[in-house]
Design a protein around this motif. Structure first.
Motif, PDB file in Angstrom:
ATOM      1  N   ASP A  63     -17.870   5.828  -1.275  1.00  0.00           N
ATOM      2  CA  ASP A  63     -17.358   7.224  -1.548  1.00  0.00           C
ATOM      3  C   ASP A  63     -15.951   7.280  -1.385  1.00  0.00           C
ATOM      4  N   LEU A  64     -15.371   8.212  -1.848  1.00  0.00           N
ATOM      5  CA  LEU A  64     -13.933   8.237  -2.031  1.00  0.00           C
ATOM      6  C   LEU A  64     -13.580   9.785  -2.180  1.00  0.00           C
ATOM      7  N   ARG A  65     -13.069  10.251  -1.084  1.00  0.00           N
ATOM      8  CA  ARG A  65     -12.600  11.636  -0.976  1.00  0.00           C
ATOM      9  C   ARG A  65     -11.071  11.796  -1.034  1.00  0.00           C
TER      10      ARG A  65
ATOM     11  N   THR B 217     -20.321   5.623   4.299  1.00  0.00           N
ATOM     12  CA  THR B 217     -19.836   4.770   3.379  1.00  0.00           C
ATOM     13  C   THR B 217     -18.372   5.611   2.677  1.00  0.00           C
ATOM     14  N   ARG B 218     -17.737   6.555   3.744  1.00  0.00           N
ATOM     15  CA  ARG B 218     -16.858   7.235   2.885  1.00  0.00           C
ATOM     16  C   ARG B 218     -15.360   6.743   3.339  1.00  0.00           C
ATOM     17  N   ALA B 219     -14.451   6.674   2.203  1.00  0.00           N
ATOM     18  CA  ALA B 219     -13.117   6.489   2.645  1.00  0.00           C
ATOM     19  C   ALA B 219     -12.262   8.107   2.215  1.00  0.00           C
ATOM     20  N   ARG B 220     -11.232   7.968   2.741  1.00  0.00           N
ATOM     21  CA  ARG B 220     -10.329   9.627   2.571  1.00  0.00           C
ATOM     22  C   ARG B 220      -8.988   9.080   2.099  1.00  0.00           C
ATOM     23  N   LEU B 221      -8.580   9.393   1.147  1.00  0.00           N
ATOM     24  CA  LEU B 221      -7.396   9.300   0.684  1.00  0.00           C
ATOM     25  C   LEU B 221      -6.383  10.613   0.802  1.00  0.00           C
ATOM     26  N   SER B 222      -5.514  10.681   1.769  1.00  0.00           N
ATOM     27  CA  SER B 222      -4.605  11.891   2.282  1.00  0.00           C
ATOM     28  C   SER B 222      -3.695  12.114   0.977  1.00  0.00           C
ATOM     29  N   THR B 223      -3.255  13.395   0.980  1.00  0.00           N
ATOM     30  CA  THR B 223      -2.383  13.782  -0.200  1.00  0.00           C
ATOM     31  C   THR B 223      -1.300  13.279  -0.418  1.00  0.00           C
ATOM     32  N   GLU B 224      -0.764  12.421   0.766  1.00  0.00           N
ATOM     33  CA  GLU B 224       0.515  11.498   0.561  1.00  0.00           C
ATOM     34  C   GLU B 224      -0.114   9.905   0.445  1.00  0.00           C
ATOM     35  N   GLY B 225      -1.211   9.748   0.185  1.00  0.00           N
ATOM     36  CA  GLY B 225      -1.645   8.494  -0.188  1.00  0.00           C
ATOM     37  C   GLY B 225      -1.907   7.509   1.088  1.00  0.00           C
ATOM     38  N   LYS B 226      -2.228   7.962   2.181  1.00  0.00           N
ATOM     39  CA  LYS B 226      -2.953   7.143   3.384  1.00  0.00           C
ATOM     40  C   LYS B 226      -4.532   7.278   3.292  1.00  0.00           C
ATOM     41  N   LEU B 227      -4.623   5.995   3.588  1.00  0.00           N
ATOM     42  CA  LEU B 227      -6.293   5.825   3.739  1.00  0.00           C
ATOM     43  C   LEU B 227      -6.730   5.828   4.843  1.00  0.00           C
ATOM     44  N   TYR B 228      -7.547   6.571   5.009  1.00  0.00           N
ATOM     45  CA  TYR B 228      -8.285   6.913   6.230  1.00  0.00           C
ATOM     46  C   TYR B 228      -9.664   6.534   6.422  1.00  0.00           C
ATOM     47  N   THR B 229     -10.207   5.856   7.355  1.00  0.00           N
ATOM     48  CA  THR B 229     -11.867   5.271   7.272  1.00  0.00           C
ATOM     49  C   THR B 229     -12.773   6.050   8.022  1.00  0.00           C
TER      50      THR B 229
ATOM     51  N   ALA C  68     -10.099   9.574  12.448  1.00  0.00           N
ATOM     52  CA  ALA C  68      -8.989   8.694  12.751  1.00  0.00           C
ATOM     53  C   ALA C  68      -7.730   9.093  13.185  1.00  0.00           C
ATOM     54  N   ASN C  69      -7.092   8.629  13.884  1.00  0.00           N
ATOM     55  CA  ASN C  69      -5.698   8.994  14.330  1.00  0.00           C
ATOM     56  C   ASN C  69      -4.548   8.311  13.657  1.00  0.00           C
ATOM     57  N   ALA C  70      -4.712   7.464  12.692  1.00  0.00           N
ATOM     58  CA  ALA C  70      -3.768   7.072  11.946  1.00  0.00           C
ATOM     59  C   ALA C  70      -4.282   6.495  10.414  1.00  0.00           C
ATOM     60  N   GLY C  71      -3.210   6.403   9.538  1.00  0.00           N
ATOM     61  CA  GLY C  71      -3.869   5.939   7.946  1.00  0.00           C
ATOM     62  C   GLY C  71      -3.171   4.900   7.781  1.00  0.00           C
ATOM     63  N   TYR C  72      -3.578   4.090   6.529  1.00  0.00           N
ATOM     64  CA  TYR C  72      -3.006   3.289   5.916  1.00  0.00           C
ATOM     65  C   TYR C  72      -2.127   3.504   4.711  1.00  0.00           C
ATOM     66  N   ASP C  73      -1.067   3.188   4.745  1.00  0.00           N
ATOM     67  CA  ASP C  73      -0.044   3.773   3.765  1.00  0.00           C
ATOM     68  C   ASP C  73      -0.314   3.160   2.327  1.00  0.00           C
ATOM     69  N   LEU C  74      -0.974   3.538   1.450  1.00  0.00           N
ATOM     70  CA  LEU C  74      -1.272   2.899   0.178  1.00  0.00           C
ATOM     71  C   LEU C  74      -0.193   3.342  -0.984  1.00  0.00           C
ATOM     72  N   ARG C  75       0.484   4.433  -0.691  1.00  0.00           N
ATOM     73  CA  ARG C  75       1.529   5.239  -1.382  1.00  0.00           C
ATOM     74  C   ARG C  75       2.750   3.945  -1.414  1.00  0.00           C
ATOM     75  N   ALA C  76       3.100   3.551  -0.332  1.00  0.00           N
ATOM     76  CA  ALA C  76       4.000   2.496  -0.310  1.00  0.00           C
ATOM     77  C   ALA C  76       3.695   1.201  -1.584  1.00  0.00           C
ATOM     78  N   LEU C  77       2.626   0.848  -1.412  1.00  0.00           N
ATOM     79  CA  LEU C  77       2.373  -0.121  -2.231  1.00  0.00           C
ATOM     80  C   LEU C  77       2.249   0.371  -3.586  1.00  0.00           C
ATOM     81  N   LEU C  78       2.006   1.472  -3.981  1.00  0.00           N
ATOM     82  CA  LEU C  78       2.059   2.126  -5.358  1.00  0.00           C
ATOM     83  C   LEU C  78       3.206   2.159  -5.834  1.00  0.00           C
TER      84      LEU C  78
ATOM     85  N   ILE D 164      -7.060  -2.794   0.181  1.00  0.00           N
ATOM     86  CA  ILE D 164      -8.199  -1.892   0.456  1.00  0.00           C
ATOM     87  C   ILE D 164      -9.322  -2.544   1.083  1.00  0.00           C
ATOM     88  N   ALA D 165      -9.807  -3.777   0.422  1.00  0.00           N
ATOM     89  CA  ALA D 165     -10.829  -4.465   1.050  1.00  0.00           C
ATOM     90  C   ALA D 165     -10.628  -4.874   2.161  1.00  0.00           C
ATOM     91  N   ALA D 166      -9.395  -5.405   2.650  1.00  0.00           N
ATOM     92  CA  ALA D 166      -9.275  -6.094   4.094  1.00  0.00           C
ATOM     93  C   ALA D 166      -9.353  -4.912   5.084  1.00  0.00           C
TER      94      ALA D 166
END
Ligand code: SAM
Ligand code: SF4
Ligand code: SF4
Length: 368
Positions: free
Chosen positions: A47-49, A297-309, A313-323, A336-338
């Motif tokens: 699931d992705l929110r 089984t849920r992941a969350r993508l914040s408004t500015e593109g950070k992935l929170y598992t 969580a107290n921090a997210g992974y910056d996917l916007r930078a990759l995009l 994402i898989a890693a």
């Protein structure tokens, strides 16, 4: 006058740099594992929110208290948000990593201009259950266009039916009637079955439990009661404000006898209860008193593109930078898989009085 909360606290920027390095390294991995990712506790990514805005037209007391989210609160600038093209692209990458369900949320997702265009783009992803959670304020106006754009279902938050309590919960004096009209419009547009989310906070709206049950009994809509959660650190959460799912079930059952129902699928968040008189069913989401991390089984993508598992969580992974840099979809998929494979979150199971609360991310930012 707003309480000043450093943005690093609200958005968890402090821990970011180590995670950013991990994300880039994983994206560039020479030998990525081609299998769908499973985390360290054996949970798949399903699931992705997606939070499409951190803004909201309500100030629900349990989510965006007015004294924190005042006039001068520094919401994200438009350039910081993921664009619709970026969201659609990354959602496609998530789908290739196993995601089957996408929920648009926020903040209030219907405040994002032309959100229907995003719905249309996501609906093209194919075999994905696409839905949206809203406070319902703009739903009467938008239900039809959302449905036309390809939205299949909707969840509407509604914490009370009596106007004074509802206005006190949303804290912007919004009348309940307009949300009820939104629910009717969603039904007329075919966005059914509609789920209704009610957060119960002791001392605020526990008296709303039975009237809500009575109103939606036999309606075909599925009412779900949610325990007041300790998300973020601005909502003044205390255990004594939590009305447990067990108490809610007992309260409803006194008026309309209930019996337990089987989950629809493994990992379903709400525990289902069926009315013995065939009046339909309700759900209870016992995130505080009966943690369900094991099936999360849920992941969350914040408004500015950070992935929170994890919601906590107290921090997210910056996917916007990759995009926004020169990374391919396959490389972003590797990242994402890693990230998912190293996931070990089970906050609700571990929750204790000692849990530090000062660094958790706010729900309106991470996406509820
Ligand atoms: N604005 C939309 C809405 O209210 O439906 C979507 C975002 S909201 C953050 C998503 C869901 O989170 C809502 O159903 C809301 O009631 C729930 N929520 C927010 N804060 C909560 C809390 N502290 N405990 C439990 N549920 C909460
Ligand atoms: Fe807004 Fe939803 Fe939070 Fe209420 S729960 S303040 S409607 S984001
Ligand atoms: Fe999932 Fe985190 Fe909630 Fe547990 S606490 S159910 S891991 S989001």
């Amino acid at each position: 006058m707003s309480t000043i909360i450093p943005l690093t606290d609200v958005r968890g920027a402090r821990q970011a740099s180590a995670l950013d390095a991990f994300v880039r390294e994983a994206a560039r991995s020479a030998n990525p594992d081609p299998a769908l990712p499973v985390d360290t506790l054996g949970r798949q990514l399903q699931d992705l929110r997606i939070s499409v805005t951190d803004r909201c037209n309500f100030r629900c007391v349990y989510c965006m208290p007015k004294d924190v989210y005042g006039r001068d609160f520094p919401f994200l600038a438009h350039s910081e948000l993921l664009s619709f093209e970026e969201i659609a692209r990354i959602a496609g990458v998530f789908v290739r990593q196993g995601v089957r369900k996408i929920r648009l949320t926020g903040g209030e997702p219907l405040l994002r201009r032309n959100v229907e265009r995003l719905v249309e783009m996501l609906a093209r992803l194919g075999d994905v259950d696409l839905t949206l959670t809203t406070n319902g304020a703009l739903l009467a106006r938008k239900a039809r266009s959302l449905r036309d754009a390809g939205l299949r279902r909707v969840t509407v938050s509604l914490d009370a039916l009596d106007d004074p309590t509802f206005r006190a919960m949303n804290d912007v004096d919004f009348p309940v009637q307009r949300v009820l009209e939104g629910i009717d419009a969603a039904q007329a547009a075919g966005l059914a079955p509609i789920k209704i989310n009610a957060v119960i906070k002791r001392g605020m709206n526990e008296h709303a439990i039975v009237p809500l049950a009575r109103h939606f009994h036999g309606s075909g809509h599925i009412l779900r009661f949610i325990e007041f959660m300790d998300v973020g650190h601005t909502n003044g959460w205390q255990m004594e404000h939590v009305v447990s799912a067990a108490e809610i079930v007992a309260t409803v059952s006194r008026e309309f006898p209930l019996e337990p129902a089987e989950p629809n699928y493994s990992g379903e968040v709400a525990e289902r209860w069926r009315y013995r008189d065939d009046g339909g069913e309700i759900g209870v989401i016992a995130s505080v008193t009966q943690a369900f991390c094991r099936d999360c089984t849920r992941a969350r993508l914040s408004t500015e593109g950070k992935l929170y598992t994890c919601l906590f969580a107290n921090a997210g992974y910056d996917l916007r930078a990759l995009l926004r840099e020169d990374f391919s979809d396959d490389q972003i998929g590797n990242a994402i898989a890693a990230i998912w494979r190293r996931r070990a979150d089970r906050y609700s199971e571990m929750r204790s009085a000692e849990t530090p609360r000062s660094q958790k991310i706010e729900m309106s930012y991470i996406g509820g």
